[in-house]
Design a protein around this motif. Structure first.
Motif, short mmCIF file in Angstrom:
data_model
loop_
_atom_site.label_atom_id
_atom_site.label_comp_id
_atom_site.label_asym_id
_atom_site.label_seq_id
_atom_site.Cartn_x
_atom_site.Cartn_y
_atom_site.Cartn_z
N CYS A 94 0.79 -1.03 0.23
CA CYS A 94 -0.07 -0.11 0.14
C CYS A 94 0.88 1.17 -0.09
CB CYS A 94 -0.99 -0.11 1.00
SG CYS A 94 -0.33 -0.01 2.71
N HIS A 95 0.47 2.38 -0.31
CA HIS A 95 0.98 3.76 -0.36
C HIS A 95 0.13 4.54 0.51
CE1 HIS A 95 3.00 7.33 -2.56
NE2 HIS A 95 3.59 6.86 -1.61
N THR A 96 0.64 4.84 1.74
CA THR A 96 -0.40 5.35 2.69
C THR A 96 0.57 6.33 3.64
OG1 THR A 96 -2.03 4.94 4.27
CG2 THR A 96 -0.03 3.67 4.22
N VAL A 97 -0.39 7.00 4.56
CA VAL A 97 0.32 7.87 5.53
C VAL A 97 0.08 7.30 7.06
CG1 VAL A 97 0.36 10.04 6.62
CG2 VAL A 97 0.02 9.73 4.19
N GLY A 98 1.19 7.21 7.69
CA GLY A 98 1.04 6.33 9.19
C GLY A 98 0.11 6.91 10.17
N TYR A 99 -0.03 8.48 9.77
CA TYR A 99 -1.02 8.72 11.04
C TYR A 99 -2.48 8.47 10.90
CZ TYR A 99 -1.26 13.15 7.97
OH TYR A 99 -1.44 14.04 6.94
N TYR A 100 -2.72 8.04 9.45
CA TYR A 100 -4.15 7.62 9.11
C TYR A 100 -4.69 6.49 10.27
CZ TYR A 100 -4.21 9.70 4.88
OH TYR A 100 -3.78 10.65 3.51
N TYR A 101 -3.80 5.89 11.13
CA TYR A 101 -4.02 4.74 11.87
C TYR A 101 -3.80 5.25 13.33
CZ TYR A 101 -3.59 3.35 7.08
OH TYR A 101 -3.67 3.01 5.72
N TRP A 102 -3.73 6.28 13.62
CA TRP A 102 -3.04 6.66 14.93
C TRP A 102 -3.95 6.47 16.08
CZ3 TRP A 102 -4.00 10.63 18.70
CH2 TRP A 102 -5.28 11.12 18.72
N GLY A 103 -5.40 6.22 15.60
CA GLY A 103 -6.20 6.07 16.84
C GLY A 103 -6.13 4.68 17.15
N LYS A 104 -5.47 3.74 16.22
CA LYS A 104 -5.33 2.40 16.88
C LYS A 104 -4.06 2.36 17.83
CE LYS A 104 -6.33 0.32 12.18
NZ LYS A 104 -7.51 -0.45 12.51
N ASP A 105 -2.87 3.26 17.29
CA ASP A 105 -1.89 3.24 18.40
C ASP A 105 -1.21 4.58 17.85
OD1 ASP A 105 0.55 3.23 19.50
OD2 ASP A 105 0.47 1.11 19.70
N PRO A 106 -0.90 5.45 18.69
CA PRO A 106 -0.38 6.82 18.47
C PRO A 106 0.98 6.90 17.78
CG PRO A 106 -1.30 7.00 20.61
CD PRO A 106 -1.44 5.65 20.37
#
Length: 365
Positions: A94-106
Motif C-alpha cells: 500500500c501507499h499510505t500515511v502512518g498517522y491515518y491509523y493513529w487511533g489504533k496506536d499513536p
C-alpha cells in the motif's frame, strides 16, 4: 595453441559460462506480480502518482519481471484501510500515511508527521541516518508490515478559514476539519475537531457546517476550490512540518522476495521519496500565485497562537510517553535528533535562506 584453436575453445567456454549463469539469473529475477492499494484518489496526481512512479521503476529495473499493479483508494478497499488490507494479505503493498491509523496506536503517526516535529529534510535525515526507519519498522513488524519512506509533501499549509484568526481565543468553539494529533492538540485550546472526507470539505465549508479545514498545500488545495468559500489561507501547518508518505508491504510477502527484489524495492522507495518532494517544490509556487490571484488571503498564524499550540502539544506528548512504551521509544529518538537538526539548520541554511528571501522581497531576484 594456434589462434583458431584458442578462439574455438574460448567460444565454447563462453557459451558454457552463459549456460551456467542463466539459472542463477532466472532465480534472482523471477516473475512476480503484486497489487498495491493507495490511500489517495487519482485526482491527486502528485501524491497518488508516487505509487505509479514506484511501479514503473521496479518494472523497468527488473526487465518487466516484477510488476506492481496500482489501485486508487476505494478500488479495492477504502483509502483509510490500506494498511489493514496489506497486513491481512488482501494486497501485498500500500501507499499510505502512518498517522491515518493513529487511533489504533499513536506510534503509527511518528513515521509520518507529528505536531512541531521535523521538517522534510529533518525527517529524511532522521529516518535514513538517525535510526528512524529501523525504529518504525520494529513497530510495524508487530502489525505484520514492513515500511519505507515513499514521498514527502514538505511543510504543509495551516488550512482555510471562513474568518480571520488573530488570537488563541478565536480558536475556541471553531469547528475545523482536522484530525490526528493536531486535532487532539487543538482541543486543548477549545477548537472542535471534525472528521470530514476530502470530497465533503467544500460543501461543508460552503454551508457553514464547519468553519475551517486543512488539506495539504497550494497545488493540491487549489484543485478543491476552498478559496471560494473560506478565503483566509493560514500558514504554517505546524502539525505537518514534513509529512512522510510510506510504502508498506506485507511482511511475509516482502521477506519471501529474492534479496535482489528487496533491495530494488528499498532503492525505488527512496527514489520516489525524493521525487515527490521535488514535484511539490516545483508545483506549489505557481499554485500559490494562482490562489492569491483568485482571492485567497494569505495569513500567518500569530506567534501567540503558535506558542500556545506548541505548549499544548507538549502536554499531549507527556501523556502519550507516560503510557505508551512503543510511542516513547520512537518519539525520544526523533526528539533527540530534532534538537541537533535545528541547532545546525539555524546556522548556514537559515541565514542563507533568510538573506535570499529579503532580496526576493526587495525585488532583486
Amino acid at each position: 595453441m594456434d589462434r583458431r584453436s584458442f578462439l574455438t575453445k574460448a567460444a565454447v567456454g563462453g557459451a558454457a559460462a552463459a549456460t551456467l549463469a542463466t539459472p542463477a539469473l532466472a532465480q534472482s529475477t523471477p516473475k512476480v506480480t503484486w497489487r498495491l492499494t493507495s490511500s489517495f484518489p487519482k485526482s491527486l496526481d502528485t501524491i497518488y502518482g508516487g505509487a505509479e512512479v514506484l511501479s514503473k521503476m521496479v518494472s523497468e529495473a527488473s526487465d518487466g519481471n516484477f510488476q506492481i499493479q496500482v489501485f486508487a483508494a476505494a478500488e479495492i478497499v477504502p483509502g483509510l484501510q490500506a494498511a489493514d488490507a496489506t497486513a491481512a494479505g488482501t494486497v501485498e503493498a500500500c501507499h499510505t500515511v502512518g498517522y491515518y491509523y493513529w487511533g489504533k496506536d499513536p506510534a503509527w503517526a511518528l513515521g509520518a508527521a507529528v505536531p512541531f516535529g521535523l521538517s522534510a529534510r529533518g525527517m529524511n535525515a532522521w529516518q535514513y541516518h538517525g535510526g528512524g526507519i529501523d525504529l518504525y519498522n520494529e513497530f510495524l513488524g508487530t502489525k505484520g508490515l514492513v515500511g519505507f519512506p515513499g514521498g514527502n509533501t514538505g511543510a504543509q499549509m495551516g488550512g482555510w478559514f471562513r474568518k480571520e484568526i488573530n488570537t488563541v481565543a478565536d480558536l475556541s468553539g471553531l469547528k475545523m476539519r482536522i484530525g490526528g494529533f493536531a486535532g487532539k492538540v487543538m482541543e486543548k485550546l477549545g477548537l472542535v475537531p471534525q472528521q470530514v472526507a476530502g470530497g465533503d470539505i467544500y460543501p461543508s465549508l460552503e454551508k457553514g457546517t464547519i468553519d475551517a479545514a486543512e488539506w495539504v498545500g497550494p497545488y493540491d488545495d487549489e484543485k478543491l476550490g476552498f478559496y471560494k468559500v473560506a478565503p483566509y489561507y493560514y500558514y504554517p501547518g505546524w502539525w505537518e512540518g514534513g509529512l512522510t508518505v510510506h510504502f508498506m508491504f506485507n511482511k511475509a510477502a516482502y521477506e519471501g522476495l529474492p534479496k535482489a527484489y528487496q533491495a530494488l524495492l528499498r532503492t525505488c522507495c527512496q527514489a520516489e521519496d525524493a521525487d515527490m518532494l521535488q514535484k511539490y517544490d516545483s508545483k506549489n509556487p505557481a499554485a500559490l500565485k494562482s490562489l492569491v490571484a483568485n482571492g485567497a488571503q494569505l495569513r500567518p498564524f500569530s506567534q501567540e497562537i503558535l506558542e500556545a499550540c506548541f505548549n499544548a502539544s507538549q502536554e499531549v506528548y507527556a501523556e502519550m510517553t507516560a503510557t505508551n512504551p512503543a510511542f516513547k521509544k520512537i518519539y525520544d529518538s526523533m526528539v533527540a535528533f530534532r534538537a541537533d537538526h535545528y541547532l545546525w539548520t539555524q546556522v548556514a541554511e537559515y541565514n542563507y535562506d533568510t538573506f535570499m528571501m529579503i532580496q526576493q522581497r526587495n525585488g532583486k531576484i
